[in-house]
Design a protein around this motif. Structure first.
Motif, PDB file in Angstrom:
ATOM      1  N   ASP A 679       0.821  -1.207   0.000  1.00 21.64           N
ATOM      2  CA  ASP A 679       0.000   0.000   0.000  1.00 21.64           C
ATOM      3  C   ASP A 679       0.856   1.258   0.000  1.00 21.64           C
ATOM      4  N   ALA A 680       0.447   2.249  -0.803  1.00 22.38           N
ATOM      5  CA  ALA A 680       1.108   3.551  -0.825  1.00 22.38           C
ATOM      6  C   ALA A 680       0.188   4.543  -1.501  1.00 22.38           C
ATOM      7  N   ASP A 681       0.234   5.779  -1.038  1.00 24.00           N
ATOM      8  CA  ASP A 681      -0.480   6.870  -1.702  1.00 24.00           C
ATOM      9  C   ASP A 681       0.503   7.612  -2.599  1.00 24.00           C
ATOM     10  N   SER A 682       0.047   7.985  -3.787  1.00 25.30           N
ATOM     11  CA  SER A 682       0.909   8.739  -4.697  1.00 25.30           C
ATOM     12  C   SER A 682       0.777  10.242  -4.496  1.00 25.30           C
ATOM     13  N   LEU A 683      -0.357  10.686  -3.939  1.00 25.50           N
ATOM     14  CA  LEU A 683      -0.612  12.111  -3.722  1.00 25.50           C
ATOM     15  C   LEU A 683      -1.591  12.256  -2.569  1.00 25.50           C
TER      16      LEU A 683
END
Length: 860
Positions: A679-683
């Motif tokens: 999991d990761a957010d790009s913005l």
């Protein structure tokens, strides 16, 4: 000896004698061919070296892995050629592997994104090359990394870094730093390692962790791994082992040889990069050689015109047209062969320089000796000779047509008249090219091939129309010069007008260089303007939180940061945009994973049909362009297949207008959770409550973000500028590569003026005799050089601006193109072109002013 052999030998002797007598005449031609060939050699040698370096590095690193067991489900997208592969359940697969005959050792391999923070608090790498983390394999033959200092990680929080990452981040054994996974993890460095015997590739980084830490931070759940690496017993080949494993593995799992997996990794990491990079360099080599063709052709045209009486005497003494033509071509062949031979050595030097330069600016370039193949030497050598012969062909034909009676003329004769047919054909070619490019760039029929064809036709029209355009331009540009500089300016204008063909050919070389520089300047500025407009139109938050970098580097934002910011009393909405992948109707697509109900609070989505608040676990929001392209509307059913192989039916519950920042497909966290990987957010978009100032809100957001790996907290304008950060690096590289083409063009101007000074020796002597000073004579030659450069620069700016517009329009798939003509950069390009023209005329002007008056008058 046959008559033909005798004629050939005679032509060769005459050409060698002419070259010995008039060495200076061909200095510019020699330099142009040398530089063009050197650039081509450097490109080919560098490409060979990159391939050999990567092959050797990956071969050494994976030599102990005989087979790789992995999921057979992988989804690739247009932005990710490596694709996303579903993790393995280690327990099920490892048990089957270890029971297979011929297996000596097997270990789970966990891989994911992980970016280190250097000793200065800045992230290490991230600008293109990948930044990865994984578990440290205990079997030294299966581990692609070799421990060079320290020890392997044993306790939670201990890591091993590749030496290149440690050097870049100024990190040493015993230091404690942060690893973004993307959740920030405090790690202690206990060892350093090499990959395939090398410290690393430019800004590529690797962090080796314990298996427990790797599972915790890089996998969606415990007991998962990216793959299993397997070593065979003695006497068992990799293919035999893979075949045995294949029959024993669970459904959805495959076995491939270690060599096959290494080749795939090599192709994914370097294949596309190498193809794109070497193709780009070959394009610039072609531009340099094209510019050289005009310089070479001009040199031979002038030399042939100056040797009219000499060639006529040869014809009067019995030389045939074929012998005179052969003599000129033999000169070209000798100049081409000698300059190409010297260019081979210079090209090897260029490759060595680039090998040292590119790692410093972030491009992966393995260490080691240069790989020089026979093709890399023979091809440029042959191209250099062919370019020289091709450029000299028309002047040689003209020389062969010299009439014997021309020997009776007092001066050399060069035709200055431009045929009406040439002018008419140039106008028709230009009109057709403009029309073709305009149609290809039109919104209703965008076509890059059609636009490129039109652009080539326009370039050809510029070349055909060069002489009449040169006459008009010199009259227009030289008019004010005559008023400002008096008789000196008028003479400079008249000299430039003497031969429009010569002026046009000289200026065309510079025009091409300036046109390509202008093209990339306009294209890059337009991309930046489009990014500014996109962010301004779509981004509704007060600040954006993101990680710096582009390409495969970086690790994204921690999904925990958004909820932490939402708790701040100053924050109204903090919404993260995560990423997932799936096959949508059979095609790999990126998904935006977020809370769709909150999306309108931080993003301007335009008109929304349906409801974003009702997506749930099986709902999908789609951009209008995708919906119209597929015939979808709210209520339509779409099939999504995830990396775990599960195919699910989603219902389109909302269609939104603009998706430049949001993406084309949006699903909820609930829908993505069963299929998620790392999991990761790009913005992360944050909006403040009423009454909270920009400075106050940005400060509290940055304070919280510091605990999550210190990502960038930026205003809208700052975010738009950072999003276009890769464009500036590209533009700097382009300018550096185009400098060679401009240099060749300037050598052509200098050589033309030098030959013109030689041609006008008696005239210059007479001017000095009737009272012209040395300073006036120098100024006259320099102003002539400036007029030629001004014509070439103006034509290049116009042509480059048109091509930039066509490229921007043709490559725009959403109707978002914004043409930007940056005044400052284009002014700098114009001033550089004019300044370079003055510099090109410096040496010819000094030579003209240094002529002895009496000897000059007595010259025939």
């Amino acid at each position: 000896m046959s008559t033909a052999e005798g004629s050939a030998r005679t032509a060769l002797r005459l050409s060698l004698a002419s070259l010995r007598t008039h060495k200076r005449r061909f200095a510019g031609t020699f330099s142009a061919v040398l530089l063009g060939v050197a650039f081509l050699v450097g490109t080919l040698v560098m490409g060979d070296t990159l391939r050999a370096g990567f092959d050797s590095m990956f071969g050494n690193a994976t030599s102990g892995t005989d087979a790789v067991v992995r999921s057979d489900s992988v989804i690739t997208t247009s932005d990710d050629a490596m694709g996303t592969r579903n993790p393995l359940r280690v327990r099920d697969s490892l048990a089957a592997v270890r029971k297979t005959p011929g297996v000596a050792a097997a270990e789970p391999s966990i891989e994911g994104a992980g970016q280190l923070i250097g000793s200065d608090g800045e992230p290490v790498g991230g600008d293109g090359p990948p930044t990865t983390a994984g578990n440290w394999l205990r079997d030294p033959r299966l581990n692609p990394y070799d421990l060079s200092q320290g020890r392997a990680p044993r306790a939670p929080g201990e890591v091993v870094l590749n030496e290149g990452a440690a050097d870049t981040g100024k990190l040493r054994i015993g230091d404690t730093t942060t690893l973004r996974t993307p959740d920030p993890v405090k790690v202690k460095i206990v060892g350093l390692a090499t990959f395939g015997g090398e410290s690393g590739m430019a800004q590529s980084t690797f962090t080796g962790m314990t298996r427990a830490d790797a599972e915790k931070y890089l996998m969606p759940a415990p007991g998962l791994a990216a793959s299993l690496k397997v070593r065979a017993t003695d006497g068992t080949s990799g293919q035999q082992l893979a075949d045995r494993l294949e029959s024993r593995l669970p459904d959805g799992v495959e076995a491939v040889t270690g060599q096959q997996a290494a080749d795939e990794n090599l192709d994914n990491l370097s294949g596309q990069f190498l193809t794109l990079f070497t193709s780009l360099l070959l394009v610039f080599s072609g531009i340099a050689l094209l510019v050289a063709i005009f310089s070479i052709h001009n040199t031979f045209a002038i030399v042939v015109a100056q040797r009219t009486r000499e060639n006529a005497l040869l014809r009067a003494l019995g030389a045939s047209r074929r012998q005179v033509l052969s003599t000129t071509l033999a000169e070209a062949a000798v100049v081409g062969a000698v300059s190409s031979a010297v260019g081979l050595g210079a090209g090897i030097g260029i490759a060595a320089g680039l090998q040292a330069l590119f790692p410093a600016i972030g491009f992966p370039f393995p260490e080691g000796s240069l790989a020089i193949s026979a093709l890399s030497m023979l091809l440029p050598f042959g191209v250099g000779i062919l370019v020289c012969l091709g450029s000299a062909l028309l002047p040689a034909v003209r020389a062969g047509r010299t009439a014997p009676l021309a020997a009776l003329r007092e001066t050399a004769v060069e035709t200055t008249r431009v045929s009406h047919g040439r002018a008419a054909s140039g106008v028709l070619l230009g009109a057709g090219g403009i029309a073709l490019a305009a149609v290809g760039a039109a919104e209703s029929s965008r076509s890059v091939p059609m636009t490129a064809t039109g652009a080539v036709a326009v370039l050809a029209a510029f070349i055909v129309l060069g002489p009449p355009a040169a006459a008009l331009a010199v009259r227009a540009l030289g008019g004010p010069l005559a008023g400002l500089r008096g008789r000196t300016g008028a003479l400079a204008q008249r000299n430039a007008l003497r031969s429009p063909k010569r002026t046009a050919a000289t200026a065309t070389a510079l025009m091409i260089g300036v046109a390509v520089v202008t093209l990339f300047t306009v294209f890059a500025a337009s991309l930046k303007s489009m990014m500014d407009e996109t962010v301004g139109r779509n981004f509704a938050g007060d600040v954006a939180v993101s990680t710096s970098g582009f390409g495969a580097g970086g690790s994204g934002l921690s999904p925990k940061l958004g909820p932490a910011l939402q708790k701040l009393p100053e924050v109204d909405t903090a919404l993260g945009l995560g990423q997932g992948v799936a096959r949508v109707d059979g095609s790999g697509q990126e998904l935006t994973v977020t809370d769709p109900a909150k999306l309108p609070e931080v993003m301007n989505l335009g008109q929304v049909d349906g409801s974003l608040a009702r997506l749930g676990k099986d709902g999908l929001a789609v951009s209008r362009s995708k919906a119209e392209g597929n015939g979808w509307k709210p209520g339509s059913t779409v099939a999504l297949t995830f990396t775990d192989g599960r195919k699910e039916r989603f219902t389109v519950r909302a269609v939104y207008e603009t998706g430049e920042l949001t993406g084309d497909y949006v699903i909820t966290h609930r829908a993505w959770a069963p299929h998620r990987t790392q999991d990761a957010d790009s913005l992360l978009s944050v909006s403040f409550k009423d009454g909270v100032s920009q400075e106050e809100g940005q400060a509290v957001v940055a304070e919280v973000a510091e605990r999550y790996g210190e990502p960038d907290v930026q205003t809208r304008d700052e975010y738009a500028q950072s999003a276009a950060g890769g464009i500036d690096m590209m533009l700097t590289l382009v300018y550096a590569l185009l400098a060679l083409a401009v240099l060749i063009a300037l050598l052509g101007i200098a050589n033309t003026l030098t030959l013109a000074v030689h041609e006008r020796t008696r005239e210059l002597g007479l001017l000095r005799a009737v009272g012209q000073t040395r300073a006036q004579l120098r100024a006259m030659v320099r102003w002539e050089s400036l007029l030629v450069a001004a014509f070439g620069t103006a034509g290049g700016l116009g042509l480059g601006g048109f091509l930039g517009w066509a490229l921007v329009r043709a490559t725009d798939s959403r109707g978002l193109s914004v043409l930007s003509l940056p005044p400052l950069q284009l002014t700098v390009v114009a001033l550089v072109g004019l300044g370079a023209g003055l510099a090109a005329g410096w040496r010819p002007a000094r030579r003209a002013a240094g002529l002895d008056v009496l000897r000059a008058i007595a010259t025939e």
